[in-house]
Scaffold this motif. Structure first.
Motif, PDB file in Angstrom:
ATOM      1  N   ALA A  22       0.742  -1.713   0.048  1.00 37.59           N
ATOM      2  CA  ALA A  22       0.273   0.073   0.068  1.00 37.59           C
ATOM      3  C   ALA A  22       0.838   1.438   0.295  1.00 37.59           C
ATOM      4  O   ALA A  22       0.569   2.455  -0.423  1.00 37.59           O
ATOM      5  N   ASP A  23       2.371   1.454   0.245  1.00 39.74           N
ATOM      6  CA  ASP A  23       3.297   2.358   0.562  1.00 39.74           C
ATOM      7  C   ASP A  23       3.826   2.446  -0.838  1.00 39.74           C
ATOM      8  O   ASP A  23       4.091   3.613  -1.112  1.00 39.74           O
ATOM      9  N   LEU A  24       3.240   2.167  -1.737  1.00 43.00           N
ATOM     10  CA  LEU A  24       3.230   2.075  -3.196  1.00 43.00           C
ATOM     11  C   LEU A  24       2.508   3.163  -4.161  1.00 43.00           C
ATOM     12  O   LEU A  24       1.140   3.094  -4.076  1.00 43.00           O
ATOM     13  N   ASN A  62     -11.046 -12.478  -5.679  1.00 38.82           N
ATOM     14  CA  ASN A  62     -10.543 -12.804  -4.765  1.00 38.82           C
ATOM     15  C   ASN A  62     -10.510 -11.310  -3.587  1.00 38.82           C
ATOM     16  O   ASN A  62     -10.504 -11.721  -2.769  1.00 38.82           O
ATOM     17  N   GLN A  63     -10.604 -10.119  -4.644  1.00 33.69           N
ATOM     18  CA  GLN A  63     -10.517  -9.074  -3.741  1.00 33.69           C
ATOM     19  C   GLN A  63     -12.263  -9.534  -3.153  1.00 33.69           C
ATOM     20  O   GLN A  63     -12.147  -8.497  -1.985  1.00 33.69           O
ATOM     21  N   GLU A  64     -12.939  -9.474  -3.572  1.00 32.99           N
ATOM     22  CA  GLU A  64     -14.228  -9.673  -3.441  1.00 32.99           C
ATOM     23  C   GLU A  64     -14.248 -10.098  -1.893  1.00 32.99           C
ATOM     24  O   GLU A  64     -15.207  -9.950  -1.055  1.00 32.99           O
ATOM     25  N   LYS A 107       4.168 -11.711  -2.413  1.00 30.50           N
ATOM     26  CA  LYS A 107       5.061 -11.731  -0.656  1.00 30.50           C
ATOM     27  C   LYS A 107       4.146 -10.338   0.100  1.00 30.50           C
ATOM     28  O   LYS A 107       4.882 -10.220   1.592  1.00 30.50           O
ATOM     29  N   LYS A 108       4.744  -9.351  -0.279  1.00 28.81           N
ATOM     30  CA  LYS A 108       4.011  -7.389   0.400  1.00 28.81           C
ATOM     31  C   LYS A 108       2.347  -7.388   0.512  1.00 28.81           C
ATOM     32  O   LYS A 108       2.568  -6.784   1.406  1.00 28.81           O
ATOM     33  N   ILE A 118      -5.552  -6.621   3.432  1.00 25.35           N
ATOM     34  CA  ILE A 118      -6.785  -5.032   2.180  1.00 25.35           C
ATOM     35  C   ILE A 118      -6.321  -4.236   1.961  1.00 25.35           C
ATOM     36  O   ILE A 118      -6.418  -4.332   0.968  1.00 25.35           O
ATOM     37  N   LYS A 119      -5.665  -3.572   2.556  1.00 28.68           N
ATOM     38  CA  LYS A 119      -4.834  -2.191   1.770  1.00 28.68           C
ATOM     39  C   LYS A 119      -3.858  -2.055   1.223  1.00 28.68           C
ATOM     40  O   LYS A 119      -3.733  -2.292  -0.629  1.00 28.68           O
ATOM     41  N   ASN A 120      -3.224  -3.642   1.377  1.00 31.43           N
ATOM     42  CA  ASN A 120      -1.451  -3.673   0.614  1.00 31.43           C
ATOM     43  C   ASN A 120      -2.541  -4.341  -0.622  1.00 31.43           C
ATOM     44  O   ASN A 120      -2.436  -4.931  -1.819  1.00 31.43           O
TER      45      ASN A 120
END
Length: 141
Positions: A22-24, A62-64, A107-108, A118-120
């Motif tokens: 999520a830092d990207l 998968n997100q859903e 992996k992140k 979830i944010k990642n």
């Protein structure tokens, strides 16, 4: 690693150094000549829309699942993405750089908290969405 261009490998290394995906920065992903556009242009012609779409659809499904049932319930399906990618790579349906990018991102994703995970994952979807869009854009001839 393979004979991929320098910018692609730099992007993969940049992602590998992040604590959380999520830092990207979303702007770095989407801007002109940003991460997604540069990645697609560097692999011109190697990213087949059918394969990209297949993985993107799985990632969005998968997100859903994560949103509906939580990370723990969706975790097994998430981890099955990598073997599917490995199969496609083995059959030379996707370039090695795409495998490396997705593998590094995956992996992140798992983090200390479900909220961070979830944010990642959401940022992973953003990146894949941008790659699919630019691949479609540059695939038109």
């Amino acid at each position: 690693m393979d004979k991929g261009g320098g910018k692609t490998q730099d992007t993969i290394k940049q992602i590998a150094q992040l604590k959380n995906l999520a830092d990207l920065d979303i702007e770095e992903i989407t801007k002109e000549n940003g991460i997604a556009e540069s990645f697609v242009r560097e692999l011109s012609g190697q990213l087949k829309p059918t394969q990209l779409r297949k993985f993107f659809d799985t990632i969005v499904r998968n997100q859903e699942q994560i949103r509906e049932k939580g990370w723990v319930a969706a975790r097994a399906e998430f981890h099955m993405i990598r073997p599917s990618l490995a199969y496609a790579k083995g059959r030379k349906l996707i370039p090695n750089e795409f495998f490396d990018l997705v593998d590094t991102c995956m992996k992140k994703i798992p983090a200390g908290t479900e909220d961070q995970t979830i944010k990642n994952y959401d940022r992973f979807v953003d990146l894949m969405k941008a790659i699919v869009a630019y691949a479609k854009y540059y695939g038109k001839g």
